[in-house]
Design an enzyme around this catalytic site. Structure first.
Site, PDB file in Angstrom:
ATOM      1  N   CYS A  93       0.841  -1.201   0.000  1.00 60.04           N
ATOM      2  CA  CYS A  93       0.000   0.000   0.000  1.00 60.04           C
ATOM      3  C   CYS A  93       0.872   1.246   0.000  1.00 60.04           C
ATOM      4  CB  CYS A  93      -0.927  -0.007   1.211  1.00 60.04           C
ATOM      5  SG  CYS A  93      -2.061   1.410   1.230  1.00 60.04           S
ATOM      6  N   CYS A 148      -0.406   4.374   0.375  1.00 59.91           N
ATOM      7  CA  CYS A 148      -1.068   5.521   1.001  1.00 59.91           C
ATOM      8  C   CYS A 148      -0.177   6.139   2.082  1.00 59.91           C
ATOM      9  CB  CYS A 148      -2.435   5.125   1.566  1.00 59.91           C
ATOM     10  SG  CYS A 148      -2.403   4.421   3.228  1.00 59.91           S
ATOM     11  N   CYS A 162      -0.743   4.483   6.162  1.00 56.38           N
ATOM     12  CA  CYS A 162      -0.244   3.192   6.658  1.00 56.38           C
ATOM     13  C   CYS A 162       1.176   3.312   7.197  1.00 56.38           C
ATOM     14  CB  CYS A 162      -0.254   2.146   5.541  1.00 56.38           C
ATOM     15  SG  CYS A 162      -1.885   1.525   5.106  1.00 56.38           S
TER      16      CYS A 162
END
Length: 189
Positions: A49, A51, A54
């Site tokens: 991920c 993003c 996180c």
């Protein structure tokens, strides 16, 4: 052009684990009184991920994150060291106040992922967790400080290690979210 560290468990090929992994104990990075969280079921949708929310190992552009049913996630040691990172966020990420490691993040609001908790499988004491299956929110690494000129190399490296890069979630998860939304609005029954 060199590509920055994606994540230690995928940089040189995907971590290969047991697809039937039944859970285990997640442990934070503290040497003294580490937080321990039991996951008493298998995990699903393991992915890289990009993003900015996180938790990522130092120097990594991506996290590796999966979900487990929240009812199967419980803190077993040193809960006093946990705090919610952002109480307004959809995913209520519980992090260790000392080392900063995100231990689990339940979704409690009305959402397609309600009753799931996001976890970082590389924190399992048993390293036999299932391999990641795709890369999500790839463009978001730019928001985390990656130079846009690195993106072609990052996407190529993700494909090289067997992770299809998406700028959202995988098509199957996006279909699930759209189906949930259509049923909630009455468009689908």
């Amino acid at each position: 052009m060199s590509v920055r560290l994606l994540h230690p468990s995928i940089q040189n090929g995907r971590h290969r684990g047991d697809t039937d992994h039944a859970g285990g104990i997640l442990t934070c990075k503290c040497a003294n009184r580490p937080v321990k969280v039991r996951v008493s079921a298998g995990i699903a949708h393991n992915h890289a991920c990009g993003c900015t929310k996180c938790w990522k190992p130092e120097g990594s552009a991506f996290s590796v994150v999966a979900v487990a049913p929240s009812e199967n996630v419980s803190v077993i040691d040193n809960a006093d060291k946990l705090a919610i990172v952002d109480p307004t966020a959809l995913i209520q990420r519980h992090a260790c106040k000392h080392c900063g490691t995100h231990m689990y993040g339940p979704v409690e609001r009305d959402h397609p992922f309600k009753s799931l908790s996001f976890i970082h499988p590389e924190l399992f004491e048993n390293g036999n967790w299932p391999e990641p299956g795709f890369a999500a929110f790839v463009s978001s690494v730019i928001e985390g400080g990656v130079d846009p000129s690195e993106m072609d190399g990052i996407r190529a490296k993700l494909r090289e290690v067997g992770l299809e890069p998406y700028d959202c979630l995988s098509p199957a998860l996006m279909d699930y979210i759209a189906t949930w939304t259509a049923k909630k609005s009455g468009v689908l029954r």
